[in-house]
Design a protein around this motif. Structure first.
Motif, PDB file in Angstrom:
ATOM      1  N   UNK A 169      21.715  22.335 -51.816  1.00 16.78           N
ATOM      2  CA  UNK A 169      20.448  22.294 -53.057  1.00 16.78           C
ATOM      3  C   UNK A 169      19.181  21.595 -52.438  1.00 16.78           C
ATOM      4  N   UNK A 170      19.547  20.554 -51.881  1.00 16.85           N
ATOM      5  CA  UNK A 170      18.328  19.531 -51.616  1.00 16.85           C
ATOM      6  C   UNK A 170      17.496  20.375 -50.287  1.00 16.85           C
ATOM      7  N   UNK A 171      18.361  20.998 -49.502  1.00 19.57           N
ATOM      8  CA  UNK A 171      17.671  21.632 -48.262  1.00 19.57           C
ATOM      9  C   UNK A 171      17.072  22.957 -48.600  1.00 19.57           C
ATOM     10  N   UNK A 172      17.754  23.641 -49.515  1.00 25.24           N
ATOM     11  CA  UNK A 172      17.109  25.003 -49.905  1.00 25.24           C
ATOM     12  C   UNK A 172      15.947  24.624 -50.689  1.00 25.24           C
ATOM     13  N   UNK A 173      15.673  23.795 -51.807  1.00 26.78           N
ATOM     14  CA  UNK A 173      14.699  23.628 -52.535  1.00 26.78           C
ATOM     15  C   UNK A 173      13.428  22.844 -51.866  1.00 26.78           C
ATOM     16  N   UNK A 174      13.812  21.977 -50.748  1.00 24.39           N
ATOM     17  CA  UNK A 174      13.117  21.232 -49.915  1.00 24.39           C
ATOM     18  C   UNK A 174      12.248  22.145 -49.056  1.00 24.39           C
ATOM     19  N   UNK A 175      12.938  23.223 -48.549  1.00 23.34           N
ATOM     20  CA  UNK A 175      12.629  23.941 -47.404  1.00 23.34           C
ATOM     21  C   UNK A 175      11.567  25.057 -48.176  1.00 23.34           C
ATOM     22  N   UNK A 176      11.822  25.609 -49.247  1.00 22.48           N
ATOM     23  CA  UNK A 176      11.033  26.451 -49.795  1.00 22.48           C
ATOM     24  C   UNK A 176       9.945  25.912 -50.465  1.00 22.48           C
ATOM     25  N   UNK A 177       9.969  24.466 -50.988  1.00 19.81           N
ATOM     26  CA  UNK A 177       8.830  23.828 -51.492  1.00 19.81           C
ATOM     27  C   UNK A 177       7.897  23.655 -50.442  1.00 19.81           C
ATOM     28  N   UNK A 178       8.267  23.185 -49.422  1.00 18.91           N
ATOM     29  CA  UNK A 178       7.375  22.848 -48.184  1.00 18.91           C
ATOM     30  C   UNK A 178       6.611  24.136 -47.612  1.00 18.91           C
ATOM     31  N   UNK A 179       7.248  25.351 -47.659  1.00 14.65           N
ATOM     32  CA  UNK A 179       6.909  26.450 -47.136  1.00 14.65           C
ATOM     33  C   UNK A 179       5.691  26.862 -47.822  1.00 14.65           C
ATOM     34  N   UNK A 180       6.101  27.060 -49.180  1.00 12.61           N
ATOM     35  CA  UNK A 180       4.967  27.430 -50.355  1.00 12.61           C
ATOM     36  C   UNK A 180       4.023  26.582 -50.417  1.00 12.61           C
ATOM     37  N   UNK A 181       4.094  25.124 -49.984  1.00 13.00           N
ATOM     38  CA  UNK A 181       2.921  24.163 -49.848  1.00 13.00           C
ATOM     39  C   UNK A 181       2.066  24.468 -49.113  1.00 13.00           C
ATOM     40  N   UNK A 182       2.420  24.976 -47.508  1.00  8.88           N
ATOM     41  CA  UNK A 182       1.973  25.323 -46.585  1.00  8.88           C
ATOM     42  C   UNK A 182       1.096  26.542 -46.909  1.00  8.88           C
ATOM     43  N   UNK A 183       1.676  27.610 -47.442  1.00  9.61           N
ATOM     44  CA  UNK A 183       1.021  28.680 -47.592  1.00  9.61           C
ATOM     45  C   UNK A 183      -0.246  28.605 -48.524  1.00  9.61           C
ATOM     46  N   UNK A 184       0.014  27.616 -49.593  1.00 11.82           N
ATOM     47  CA  UNK A 184      -1.040  27.329 -50.523  1.00 11.82           C
ATOM     48  C   UNK A 184      -2.206  26.708 -49.947  1.00 11.82           C
ATOM     49  N   UNK A 185      -2.009  25.788 -48.716  1.00  7.39           N
ATOM     50  CA  UNK A 185      -2.741  25.112 -48.182  1.00  7.39           C
ATOM     51  C   UNK A 185      -3.866  26.048 -47.246  1.00  7.39           C
ATOM     52  N   UNK A 186      -3.003  26.909 -46.786  1.00  7.42           N
ATOM     53  CA  UNK A 186      -3.373  27.978 -45.818  1.00  7.42           C
ATOM     54  C   UNK A 186      -4.557  28.948 -46.491  1.00  7.42           C
ATOM     55  N   UNK A 187      -4.036  29.063 -47.688  1.00  5.18           N
ATOM     56  CA  UNK A 187      -4.874  30.042 -48.804  1.00  5.18           C
ATOM     57  C   UNK A 187      -6.219  29.373 -49.116  1.00  5.18           C
ATOM     58  N   UNK A 188      -5.950  27.985 -49.534  1.00  5.52           N
ATOM     59  CA  UNK A 188      -7.006  27.465 -49.931  1.00  5.52           C
ATOM     60  C   UNK A 188      -8.269  27.082 -48.870  1.00  5.52           C
ATOM     61  N   UNK A 189      -7.529  27.005 -47.803  1.00  2.00           N
ATOM     62  CA  UNK A 189      -8.628  26.674 -46.506  1.00  2.00           C
ATOM     63  C   UNK A 189      -9.407  28.048 -46.126  1.00  2.00           C
ATOM     64  N   UNK A 190      -8.679  29.336 -46.340  1.00  2.00           N
ATOM     65  CA  UNK A 190      -9.278  30.296 -46.278  1.00  2.00           C
ATOM     66  C   UNK A 190     -10.443  30.764 -47.318  1.00  2.00           C
ATOM     67  N   UNK A 191      -9.988  30.428 -48.507  1.00  2.00           N
ATOM     68  CA  UNK A 191     -10.977  30.697 -49.693  1.00  2.00           C
ATOM     69  C   UNK A 191     -12.220  29.965 -49.643  1.00  2.00           C
ATOM     70  N   UNK A 192     -11.823  28.539 -49.060  1.00  2.00           N
ATOM     71  CA  UNK A 192     -12.978  27.615 -48.832  1.00  2.00           C
ATOM     72  C   UNK A 192     -13.986  28.105 -47.707  1.00  2.00           C
ATOM     73  N   UNK A 193     -13.379  28.549 -46.702  1.00  2.00           N
ATOM     74  CA  UNK A 193     -14.244  29.379 -45.562  1.00  2.00           C
ATOM     75  C   UNK A 193     -15.051  30.393 -46.138  1.00  2.00           C
ATOM     76  N   UNK A 194     -14.299  31.230 -47.041  1.00  2.00           N
ATOM     77  CA  UNK A 194     -15.108  32.346 -47.673  1.00  2.00           C
ATOM     78  C   UNK A 194     -16.262  32.109 -48.595  1.00  2.00           C
ATOM     79  N   UNK A 195     -15.766  31.083 -49.296  1.00  2.00           N
ATOM     80  CA  UNK A 195     -17.241  30.601 -50.387  1.00  2.00           C
ATOM     81  C   UNK A 195     -18.217  29.960 -49.612  1.00  2.00           C
TER      82      UNK A 195
END
Length: 421
Positions: A169-195
Motif C-alpha cells: 500500500x505504501x509503495x504504491x500510493x507514494x509512487x503514484x503520488x510522486x509521479x502525479x506531483x511531478x506531472x503537475x509541476x511540469x504542467x505548471x512550469x509549461x503554463x507559466x512559460x506560455x503565460x
C-alpha cells in the motif's frame, strides 16, 4: 529485522523509475506525454521489475515474495498500457521460471488474475484527474492486499503478511503520488512559460497594432478607388490582389489585438451545441469551396458551459478552419459533442495531412504554423481562450491519417449571467 530491511529495499526499488522520471521532466519541462517518454518509463519499469525479483523480501525453493506486481501495475498505468503490460508480464514469467521451483506456477496463476484487472482499470485510469487516479490505485491495491490476506492468512500473519500488505500500500500510493506531483509541476512550469509568452505578445500587439492598421486602411481605400477607375482588366486584377493581401494582413493584426485585449468581466452560460452549429454555418461555403464536408453529431440535451460566447465561437472557428485547410484534396471534418459526467467533450477530427509528435507538441506556440501563409496566431488564440475557460485540449495526430482535437469544458447548467470578480 532482516525482514523489515528487505521490505524497505523493495520500496526503494519501486521508487527508482520515479527518480529518473523526475530527472527527465526537469530537463525537458514537457508535460505532454509522447511515445518516447512512455518508452523510457517502460524501460525503467522493466529494470524495477527485475530488481524486485532479484532482491526479494524472502525466498525459498518454491516461493519468492516481492513487489513485482506493484512494478507491473505502475509500468502499465504510466508506461503505455497494454503493450507494456504484455512485455513486462513475459519478462516477469521468464525471470521467475529462471529461478525454478513450484512457485513459478503460483506466479502464473497470480498473473492470470492481476493482469486482466490492470488492463480493465487502465482505460479508466488515463481519463481520471489526480484525485481519481489516486482513488483508483488505492482500490486496486486494496484488492491485491485482500488476495494476499486470503492466501497467506494461515502463515505468520502479523509478523510477515501484514507487513508486506502495508508495504504494498505504501509503495504504491507514494509512487503514484510522486509521479502525479511531478506531472503537475511540469504542467505548471509549461503554463507559466506560455503565460509569459502571451504577456510579451500582448504588450507587443498593443504597442504597434493600431498604428499599423490605420495607414493600411488608408491604402485600402485608395486601392478601392483605383479599382473603380477606368483601367484595364489586367491592372484591375493586380489591384484586387493588393486589396486581398491588405485584408489578410488586417486579419493578422486583428488576431494580434485579440491577444492584447483584457478578458471580459462578464461570463454567461453558453450552449456549446448552438455555438458549434453557428460555426458550421459560417464555414459551410468555405468548406464547400475546398470540397470538404462537415459532419456533426450533437446530443439532444443542452450542454452548457460558463464562458464568453464570442470568444468560444472564435476558438471553435479557428480549429475547424484549420481542419478544413489541412485537406487540400478535400475530405471530411467530423464534429462530436457529448456530455461526460461533469464535463462537455467536443471532438473535432479531420482527414488531413496529419502531424508528427514534435509538431503536435508545438501547437499553440507563438508564430508556429504548418501552413505556408499561416502565422500560428489563430490556434494560439484558441488555446488561450480554452485555457481561460478552464478547458483542456488534447491533440492526437498521425502523418497522412488526420488529426483529432479533443476539448473538455466543465459543465454548467445556469443560464443567468454571472459576474466574475
Amino acid at each position: 529485522m532482516e525482514h523489515i530491511k528487505n521490505l524497505l529495499l523493495q520500496v526503494m526499488i519501486i521508487l527508482i523509475p520515479v527518480f529518473f522520471y523526475s530527472m527527465y521532466l526537469t530537463n525537458r519541462h514537457q508535460f505532454i506525454e509522447t511515445k518516447r517518454q512512455k518508452l523510457i518509463f517502460s524501460f525503467l519499469a522493466t529494470i524495477t521489475l527485475v530488481l524486485c525479483m532479484s532482491f526479494p523480501i524472502y525466498s525459498d525453493v518454491n516461493e519468492r515474495n516481492d513487489l513485482r506486481f506493484v512494478a507491473l501495475m505502475i509500468g502499465i498505468f504510466y508506461g503505455g498500457g497494454y503493450a507494456t503490460g504484455i512485455v513486462l508480464t513475459i519478462i516477469l514469467l521468464l525471470y521467475r521460471w529462471y529461478f525454478g521451483g513450484a512457485g513459478f506456477y503460483s506466479t502464473a496463476y497470480q498473473v492470470l488474475f492481476f493482469l486482466p484487472m490492470f488492463f480493465l482499470a487502465y482505460p479508466r485510469f488515463i481519463k481520471q484527474d489526480r484525485a481519481g487516479r489516486m482513488k483508483l490505485t488505492w482500490m486496486i491495491t486494496s484488492g491485491m492486499s485482500l488476495i494476499y490476506i486470503l492466501v497467506d492468512f494461515e502463515m505468520d500473519f502479523f509478523n510477515q503478511t501484514l507487513q508486506e500488505i502495508l508495504t504494498i500500500c505504501v509503495a504504491t500510493i507514494v509512487t503514484v503520488s510522486l509521479i502525479e506531483t511531478l506531472r503537475e509541476n511540469a504542467q505548471l512550469h509549461m503554463e507559466a512559460q506560455q503565460a509569459e509568452k502571451y504577456k510579451i505578445l500582448g504588450e507587443l500587439a498593443s504597442s504597434f497594432a493600431h498604428e499599423v492598421r490605420n495607414p493600411m486602411q488608408t491604402n485600402r481605400g485608395f486601392l478601392q478607388l483605383l479599382l473603380q477607375s477606368p483601367i484595364s482588366e489586367k491592372y484591375k486584377r493586380y489591384v484586387q490582389i493588393c486589396i486581398e493581401e491588405v485584408d489578410r494582413t488586417n486579419d493578422v493584426i486583428t488576431e494580434y489585438l485579440s491577444l492584447a485585449k483584457p478578458e471580459a468581466d462578464m461570463q454567461e452560460s453558453v450552449d456549446v451545441c448552438q455555438k458549434i452549429q453557428t460555426v458550421v454555418e459560417i464555414l459551410y461555403s468555405y468548406a464547400l469551396e475546398r470540397k470538404v464536408s462537415i459532419d456533426f453529431r450533437l446530443p439532444e440535451q443542452e450542454c452548457a458551459i460558463l464562458g464568453h460566447p464570442q470568444k468560444m465561437k472564435q476558438a471553435f472557428l479557428n480549429i475547424i478552419k484549420n481542419g478544413i485547410e489541412a485537406m487540400p484534396q478535400g475530405g471530411a471534418v467530423s464534429i462530436c459533442v457529448k456530455q461526460e459526467s461533469q464535463h462537455v467533450m467536443i471532438q473535432i477530427q479531420d482527414e488531413g495531412v496529419g502531424m508528427n509528435e514534435d509538431e503536435v507538441k508545438r501547437l499553440g506556440q507563438p508564430f508556429y504554423s504548418l501552413k505556408e501563409k499561416g502565422t500560428g496566431i489563430g490556434l494560439m488564440v484558441s488555446y488561450r481562450i480554452i485555457d481561460s475557460l478552464h478547458g483542456k485540449i488534447t491533440v492526437q495526430s498521425q502523418k497522412g491519417k488526420g488529426t483529432t482535437f479533443t476539448i473538455r469544458f466543465p459543465l454548467h447548467n445556469c443560464k443567468n449571467i454571472i459576474a466574475i470578480n
